[in-house]
Design a protein around this motif. Structure first.
Motif, PDB file in Angstrom:
ATOM      1  N   THR A  28       0.856  -1.206   0.041  1.00 23.85           N
ATOM      2  CA  THR A  28      -0.174   0.143  -0.072  1.00 23.85           C
ATOM      3  C   THR A  28       0.927   1.182  -0.074  1.00 23.85           C
ATOM      4  OG1 THR A  28      -1.735  -1.124   1.271  1.00 23.85           O
ATOM      5  CG2 THR A  28      -1.863   1.447   1.332  1.00 23.85           C
ATOM      6  N   ARG A  61       2.604   1.600  -3.486  1.00 18.86           N
ATOM      7  CA  ARG A  61       1.685   2.052  -4.390  1.00 18.86           C
ATOM      8  C   ARG A  61       1.572   3.778  -4.421  1.00 18.86           C
ATOM      9  NH1 ARG A  61      -2.910  -1.323  -7.343  1.00 18.86           N
ATOM     10  NH2 ARG A  61      -3.492   0.337  -8.862  1.00 18.86           N
ATOM     11  N   ARG A  62       1.263   3.947  -3.222  1.00 19.70           N
ATOM     12  CA  ARG A  62       0.959   5.380  -2.956  1.00 19.70           C
ATOM     13  C   ARG A  62       2.136   6.508  -3.323  1.00 19.70           C
ATOM     14  NH1 ARG A  62       0.306   4.975   2.016  1.00 19.70           N
ATOM     15  NH2 ARG A  62       2.341   6.137   2.834  1.00 19.70           N
TER      16      ARG A  62
END
Length: 301
Positions: A282, A285-286
Motif C-alpha cells: 500500500t 503504491r502510494r
C-alpha cells in the motif's frame, strides 16, 4: 556511510569520458540532448554556456567546473551571437581524445558524462539546478585540481588501464564538485540539508536504519533540537516533513532491491520497516504509483 555517499551508491554512477575540446579564435558549438549529467572543467580560456530552457547564458573561465543536469541541448560559444556548428562536426574527428576547433590554442575543456545504473536518478537531478557552476573550483580544492591534471594526462597518453583510471577520476570530480556546491550555500532540498550538520545527523540516522520505527522526537534529539524547531527547519530546507522523507527513502531502497534481488516482496518490505506485505504494498503504491510486483516486472521486461 554519510547521506551523500548513500545516494550516489544507490544511483551507481557510471562515467563515459567524452573528448576534450581545444578551440581557437571565435567559435560557437551546439551540442545535442544527452542522458545523465554532463561534467565539464575549463583548463584554459573562457566562453559562454547556455542550456535550452534557461533564460541567461553563463560565463565560464579557466579553473571553473560545472555540471549540466537536465539532459537538454546546450551551447558553448565565445560570442552567443555567432552561428553555431554542430558538435559532431569536430568531435567525430577527435584525435587522442581531443576535438579541435579553429586550430585550437586559446580554450581547452575536459568533459565527461555520468549515467546512472540506479533507478532513482531523479533524486539527484531534482536537487540540482540546470547548471551547477563552481567558480575557480580547481583553486578551491587541491583534490579536484589533482584529478583534473591526472584526467588530462589520461586523455592524452592513452596508457594501459586508462579507461578505468579516467572513470574513477571523473567520479572523484563529480563528488568534489558536489561538495563545493554544498559549501556555496546555494543548495536546497536534501542536498541543502547536507550543509546543516544537525539535519545531516538526522538524515544519516534514517539512512543507516531505515527499518527503525523513527519518531519525530528521536530525530530531533539526534539533531540537538526541539521537536518543533527540528520539524520546521527540516521542512524549510528539505521541502517535506522528516517522516515523509523517511518514507520516500524507504521506497527508494525497496525499489532498488526489487530490481537487483530475487527476495520476496514481504522480506523487502520487512527490511525497510513494514511488518506486513499488505502494508508495504500500500505504501509503495502510494509513493511510487504501482505495486512492488508491477515495479519488478517493469524493470525486468
Amino acid at each position: 556511510m554519510d547521506p551523500l555517499s548513500d545516494v550516489l551508491s544507490l544511483l551507481r554512477p557510471r562515467t563515459a569520458i567524452s573528448a576534450g575540446l581545444d578551440a581557437g579564435g571565435e567559435w560557437a558549438i551546439r551540442f545535442p540532448a544527452h542522458d545523465g549529467i554532463k561534467f565539464n572543467a575549463v583548463m584554459k580560456g573562457a566562453c559562454w554556456v547556455s542550456v535550452d530552457g534557461e533564460t541567461e547564458p553563463l560565463r565560464i573561465e579557466a579553473g571553473d567546473s560545472f555540471l549540466l543536469t537536465r539532459g537538454r541541448p546546450f551551447h558553448f560559444a565565445t560570442d552567443m551571437a555567432l552561428p553555431a556548428i554542430d558538435s559532431a562536426t569536430i568531435y567525430d574527428k577527435a584525435v587522442d581524445g581531443v576535438a579541435t576547433c579553429n586550430g585550437g590554442g586559446d580554450f581547452s575543456l575536459i568533459g565527461g558524462r555520468f549515467s546512472f545504473e540506479g533507478d532513482q536518478a531523479g533524486l539527484l537531478f531534482h536537487a540540482l539546478p540546470a547548471i551547477v557552476h563552481v567558480r575557480d573550483a580547481s583553486n578551491q580544492a587541491a583534490v579536484l585540481r589533482w584529478a583534473l591534471e591526472q584526467l588530462a594526462g589520461e586523455l592524452k597518453q592513452g596508457s594501459p588501464g586508462g579507461a578505468l583510471m579516467a572513470d574513477h577520476l571523473a567520479q572523484i570530480m563529480l563528488l568534489q564538485v558536489l561538495r563545493l556546491w554544498l559549501a556555496s550555500g546555494k543548495p536546497s532540498g536534501w542536498l541543502g540539508a547536507m550543509a546543516d550538520p544537525r539535519l545531516t545527523r538526522a538524515i544519516g540516522a534514517m539512512h543507516a536504519d531505515a527499518a527503525r520505527r523513527w519518531k519525530l522526537a528521536d530525530l530531533a534529539g539526534l539533531a540537538g533540537m526541539s521537536r518543533t524547531t527540528f520539524a520546521e527547519r527540516f521542512r524549510e530546507v528539505v521541502g517535506q516533513t522528516p517522516l515523509d522523507y523517511l518514507a520516500g527513502w524507504r521506497m527508494r531502497l525497496a525499489a532498488d532491491r526489487l530490481h537487483r534481488s530475487s527476495d520476496s516482496i514481504a522480506s523487502i518490505g520487512f527490511s525497510v520497516g513494514y511488518e506486513s506485505e499488505a502494508a508495504f504494498s500500500t505504501a509503495f503504491r502510494r509513493l511510487i504509483g504501482c505495486t512492488p510486483m508491477q515495479h519488478r516486472r517493469m524493470l525486468s521486461a
